[in-house]
Design a protein around this motif. Structure first.
Motif, mmCIF file in Angstrom:
data_model
loop_
_atom_site.group_PDB
_atom_site.id
_atom_site.type_symbol
_atom_site.label_atom_id
_atom_site.label_comp_id
_atom_site.label_asym_id
_atom_site.label_seq_id
_atom_site.Cartn_x
_atom_site.Cartn_y
_atom_site.Cartn_z
ATOM 1 N N ALA A 1 0.844 -1.187 0.000
ATOM 2 C CA ALA A 1 0.000 0.000 0.000
ATOM 3 C C ALA A 1 0.883 1.242 0.000
ATOM 4 N N VAL A 2 0.326 2.335 -0.498
ATOM 5 C CA VAL A 2 1.117 3.554 -0.685
ATOM 6 C C VAL A 2 1.852 3.965 0.591
ATOM 7 N N ARG A 3 1.111 4.045 1.697
ATOM 8 C CA ARG A 3 1.723 4.508 2.947
ATOM 9 C C ARG A 3 2.856 3.592 3.378
ATOM 10 N N GLU A 4 2.602 2.314 3.225
ATOM 11 C CA GLU A 4 3.590 1.332 3.642
ATOM 12 C C GLU A 4 4.884 1.501 2.834
ATOM 13 N N VAL A 5 4.739 1.674 1.524
ATOM 14 C CA VAL A 5 5.927 1.814 0.678
ATOM 15 C C VAL A 5 6.687 3.086 1.019
ATOM 16 N N PHE A 6 5.944 4.178 1.241
ATOM 17 C CA PHE A 6 6.636 5.430 1.523
ATOM 18 C C PHE A 6 7.243 5.463 2.920
ATOM 19 N N SER A 7 6.794 4.558 3.801
ATOM 20 C CA SER A 7 7.438 4.505 5.112
ATOM 21 C C SER A 7 8.869 3.991 4.987
ATOM 22 N N HIS A 8 9.182 3.388 3.836
ATOM 23 C CA HIS A 8 10.563 2.950 3.575
ATOM 24 C C HIS A 8 11.338 4.054 2.872
ATOM 25 N N TYR A 9 11.026 5.309 3.178
ATOM 26 C CA TYR A 9 11.589 6.383 2.356
ATOM 27 C C TYR A 9 13.108 6.439 2.371
ATOM 28 N N LYS A 10 13.705 5.941 3.453
ATOM 29 C CA LYS A 10 15.175 5.934 3.501
ATOM 30 C C LYS A 10 15.745 4.987 2.446
ATOM 31 N N GLU A 11 15.128 3.812 2.320
ATOM 32 C CA GLU A 11 15.604 2.841 1.325
ATOM 33 C C GLU A 11 15.367 3.357 -0.092
ATOM 34 N N LEU A 12 14.221 4.004 -0.269
ATOM 35 C CA LEU A 12 13.918 4.566 -1.590
ATOM 36 C C LEU A 12 14.982 5.560 -1.991
ATOM 37 N N GLU A 13 15.406 6.349 -0.998
ATOM 38 C CA GLU A 13 16.420 7.352 -1.275
ATOM 39 C C GLU A 13 17.724 6.706 -1.723
ATOM 40 N N GLN A 14 18.044 5.593 -1.075
ATOM 41 C CA GLN A 14 19.302 4.922 -1.412
ATOM 42 C C GLN A 14 19.358 4.478 -2.867
ATOM 43 N N VAL A 15 18.199 4.158 -3.443
ATOM 44 C CA VAL A 15 18.230 3.738 -4.840
ATOM 45 C C VAL A 15 17.888 4.905 -5.769
ATOM 46 N N GLY A 16 17.961 6.120 -5.243
ATOM 47 C CA GLY A 16 17.802 7.284 -6.095
ATOM 48 C C GLY A 16 16.370 7.684 -6.333
ATOM 49 N N LEU A 17 15.437 7.074 -5.609
ATOM 50 C CA LEU A 17 14.052 7.517 -5.695
ATOM 51 C C LEU A 17 13.760 8.320 -4.439
ATOM 52 N N ALA A 18 12.692 9.042 -4.442
ATOM 53 C CA ALA A 18 12.378 9.809 -3.250
ATOM 54 C C ALA A 18 10.910 9.676 -2.954
ATOM 55 N N ALA A 19 10.578 9.703 -1.677
ATOM 56 C CA ALA A 19 9.179 9.720 -1.279
ATOM 57 C C ALA A 19 8.653 11.122 -1.599
ATOM 58 N N PRO A 20 7.325 11.287 -1.613
ATOM 59 C CA PRO A 20 6.800 12.636 -1.852
ATOM 60 C C PRO A 20 7.352 13.603 -0.822
ATOM 61 N N GLN A 21 7.480 14.862 -1.215
ATOM 62 C CA GLN A 21 8.086 15.856 -0.326
ATOM 63 C C GLN A 21 7.374 15.927 1.021
ATOM 64 N N VAL A 22 6.052 15.736 1.007
ATOM 65 C CA VAL A 22 5.338 15.852 2.295
ATOM 66 C C VAL A 22 5.793 14.788 3.278
ATOM 67 N N THR A 23 6.218 13.642 2.787
ATOM 68 C CA THR A 23 6.712 12.605 3.695
ATOM 69 C C THR A 23 7.889 13.148 4.498
ATOM 70 N N TYR A 24 8.776 13.872 3.802
ATOM 71 C CA TYR A 24 9.936 14.442 4.477
ATOM 72 C C TYR A 24 9.500 15.498 5.478
ATOM 73 N N VAL A 25 8.563 16.347 5.047
ATOM 74 C CA VAL A 25 8.098 17.412 5.928
ATOM 75 C C VAL A 25 7.534 16.804 7.202
ATOM 76 N N MET A 26 6.711 15.769 7.048
ATOM 77 C CA MET A 26 6.065 15.175 8.213
ATOM 78 C C MET A 26 7.089 14.538 9.145
ATOM 79 N N HIS A 27 8.066 13.853 8.567
ATOM 80 C CA HIS A 27 9.090 13.223 9.407
ATOM 81 C C HIS A 27 9.897 14.282 10.148
ATOM 82 N N ASP A 28 10.228 15.368 9.444
ATOM 83 C CA ASP A 28 10.988 16.448 10.078
ATOM 84 C C ASP A 28 10.192 17.054 11.227
ATOM 85 N N LEU A 29 8.894 17.295 10.967
ATOM 86 C CA LEU A 29 8.044 17.886 12.009
ATOM 87 C C LEU A 29 8.020 16.991 13.240
#
Lengths: 288, 274
Positions: free
Chosen positions: A227-255
């Motif tokens: 599911a979308v949320r589940e996949v984006f919760s792996h945003y660190k791994e996505l970053e490692q392969v040069g993909l990125a989660a939506p920007q809001v994912t980063y904003v929310m984690h930072d907050l």
């Protein structure tokens, strides 16, 4: 209407200097009515993967089942499969060839062996579904604007009334407004007809907004599937392969890191805004 | 499906032959081809074989890649051999049945002809396999430059050639894509009679032409945007300069040609009828 891939491997130009292992042991199942997004980098194998879904490319090894039937079995009706699984290629407007839009859209149904009246009926229906203006039905497809050409080309596949619609980067080369238009139309199609839709994209934002399930491809392998949320919760791994989660994912984690007790699962700007407002309204009260 | 076509294909590798100046490769290939056709003795062909084996080994191109090129001429080859075998009437008769006669000369000529054709293809594919299309046109342009004096637009011809070569893979890929897209829409390209099959090509050819024109237009614009205005006064980023290995290659090839010629003339090596 399910499509099931079992241990599919695909090797380009086997045995030459250009040999490339494009798909490595990919297994997945697409269920009827799902809205699936496939994301990955250029060369990650996503386009190759979808060409397997309607038998255009034959896997080097592994099996593919459509409704439980092995599509590589002897005597399997490939042509039938191709009208069930409609594939819209990248830049589909490059395949337009007829003198006017309507007859171009009729090409698919005509190949299915339908009568002229039936072809035209389906073509009109398909053009209407993609929101193509009726006054342009008899224009040459080469005179249309980019966005209209693409609608016409997508209608060309829809006119075959596929059960599954596969779109390869349907928004490539369109401006933001055209992009939203096409994607909204695809969602409308999915909601209206209950069609299974597979959307290939490299834009996380696009995918997050529309699909319910994401398959992430990386170097020919299926990396994540869920599911979308589940996949984006792996945003660190996505970053490692040069993909990125939506920007809001980063904003929310930072907050969250900075002490605002928000849920980080939001994947679209709207969801994020609602979540932040919710937390702010309830003051500093933490749910955990 | 269409990727299989290998005419003029380049095989990327790092070998002495790959690094040679394209002019050397063009001239030497020509010399080799000429040497094949003036040759008429067994010893000459033995030397040619040894020379070819030596170059193939040095080029690091797998042998089956080179042989692939031969597939294209297999019909021509069989035709030539059969014609020479049965239509040569001179010389002692080896075999005679019904209206067919095979003479010693016929057998000899057809075997030599087959060797010539096979070596010709191997020799020229070695050149294209080890030279990028761009280097090849650079070489041709440089070799033909003297023709400028006779008002032959050498630079323009070379530019046309390199653009054409550059576009072959792009258009093949495009054709592949369009074919797939139309097959996905239920197009049937394989069955039916001649007329039906020709008609079935329309949905592929029209988009292909449109895209070829679009690309040509884009390319023309891109070239103009970079102030391209023909060959006059144009300099090269990497001008072709002969290096020591290039002179060495010339020496080796000339030595081979002389050796093959001398051997053919003074030590023809007769075995049976050859």
């Amino acid at each position: 209407m399910s499509i099931k891939l079992e241990h599919v491997n695909y090797i380009y130009s086997a045995g030459t200097a250009y040999e490339k292992h494009a798909l490595k042991d990919v297994s997945l199942e697409i269920l009827p009515g799902q809205f699936v997004g496939i994301i990955g980098h250029t060369g990650s194998g996503k386009s190759t993967l979808i060409q397997h879904l309607n038998g255009l490319v034959k896997a080097s090894s592994g099996a593919i089942y459509y409704n439980g039937e092995n599509i590589y079995a002897d005597g399997y009706d490939m042509k039938g499969l191709r009208s069930q699984v409609g594939l819209v290629f990248q830049y589909p407007e490059h395949q337009l060839f007829e003198e006017d839009v309507l007859s171009d859209v009729c090409f698919g149904p005509k190949n299915q062996g339908l009568s002229k009246e039936e072809c035209e009926k389906r073509a009109r229906e398909a053009l209407e579904l993609v929101g193509f203006p009726e006054k342009q039905y008899h224009q040459s497809p080469f005179e249309l604007s980019g966005g209209q050409k693409r609608r016409a080309a997508i209608a060309g596949v829809l006119a075959m009334r596929p059960k599954v619609l596969v779109l390869d980067e349907p928004t490539a080369g369109l401006d933001p407004a055209g992009r939203d238009d096409i994607l909204d139309q695809v969602r409308y199609l999915h909601d209206q007809t209950g069609m299974t839709v597979v959307l290939v994209s490299h834009s996380m934002e696009d995918v997050a907004r529309y699909v319910e399930r994401i398959i992430v491809m990386n170097r020919g392998e299926k990396m994540l599937d869920g599911a979308v949320r589940e996949v984006f919760s792996h945003y660190k791994e996505l970053e490692q392969v040069g993909l990125a989660a939506p920007q809001v994912t980063y904003v929310m984690h930072d907050l969250q890191e900075r002490g605002l007790p928000v849920e980080t699962a939001a994947t679209t700007v709207e969801e994020a805004a609602a979540e932040i407002l919710r937390v702010l309204r309830h003051g500093k009260r933490s749910d955990t | 499906m269409i990727r299989e076509i290998t005419i003029g294909q380049y095989y990327p590798a790092d070998s002495v032959i790959h690094r040679l100046d394209p002019r050397v490769k063009i001239v030497c290939t020509l010399l080799f081809l000429i040497s094949l056709f003036v040759q008429n003795s067994l010893s000459g062909y033995v030397i040619a074989t040894l020379f070819l084996v030596f170059v193939i080994r040095a080029s690091k191109v797998p042998f089956r890649f080179i042989v692939k090129g031969l597939k294209a001429i297999i019909l021509l080859l069989m035709f030539t051999v059969v014609m020479n075998l049965f239509l040569t009437k001179e010389g002692a008769v080896l075999l005679h049945f019904w209206i067919f006669t095979i003479t010693e000369n016929g057998l000899r000529i057809s075997v030599f002809m087959a060797i010539r054709l096979i070596y010709l293809i191997i020799g020229s594919s070695l050149m294209t396999l080890t030279t990028t299309p761009n280097a090849l046109t650079d070489g041709i342009e440089s070799l033909l430059r003297p023709l400028n004096r006779f008002r032959v637009p050498v630079h323009e011809v070379a530019m046309i050639m390199s653009i054409a070569l550059r576009f072959i893979p792009i258009l093949l890929e495009e054709t592949d894509k369009i074919m797939k897209a139309q097959i996905a829409r239920g197009a049937d390209l394989e069955s039916g009679n001649m007329i039906q099959r020709t008609k079935a090509m329309v949905p592929i050819l029209v988009p292909l032409f449109v895209s070829a024109f679009r690309r040509a237009n884009d390319l023309a614009l891109a070239m103009e945007a970079r102030c391209y205005c023909g060959g006059e006064g144009r300099t090269k980023m990497k001008p072709l300069v002969y290096k020591r290995q290039d002179y060495a290659a010339y020496v080796i090839v000339v030595a081979y040609v002389v050796l093959a010629f001398v051997a053919g003339r003074f030590a023809p090596l007769h075995i049976w009828i050859f």
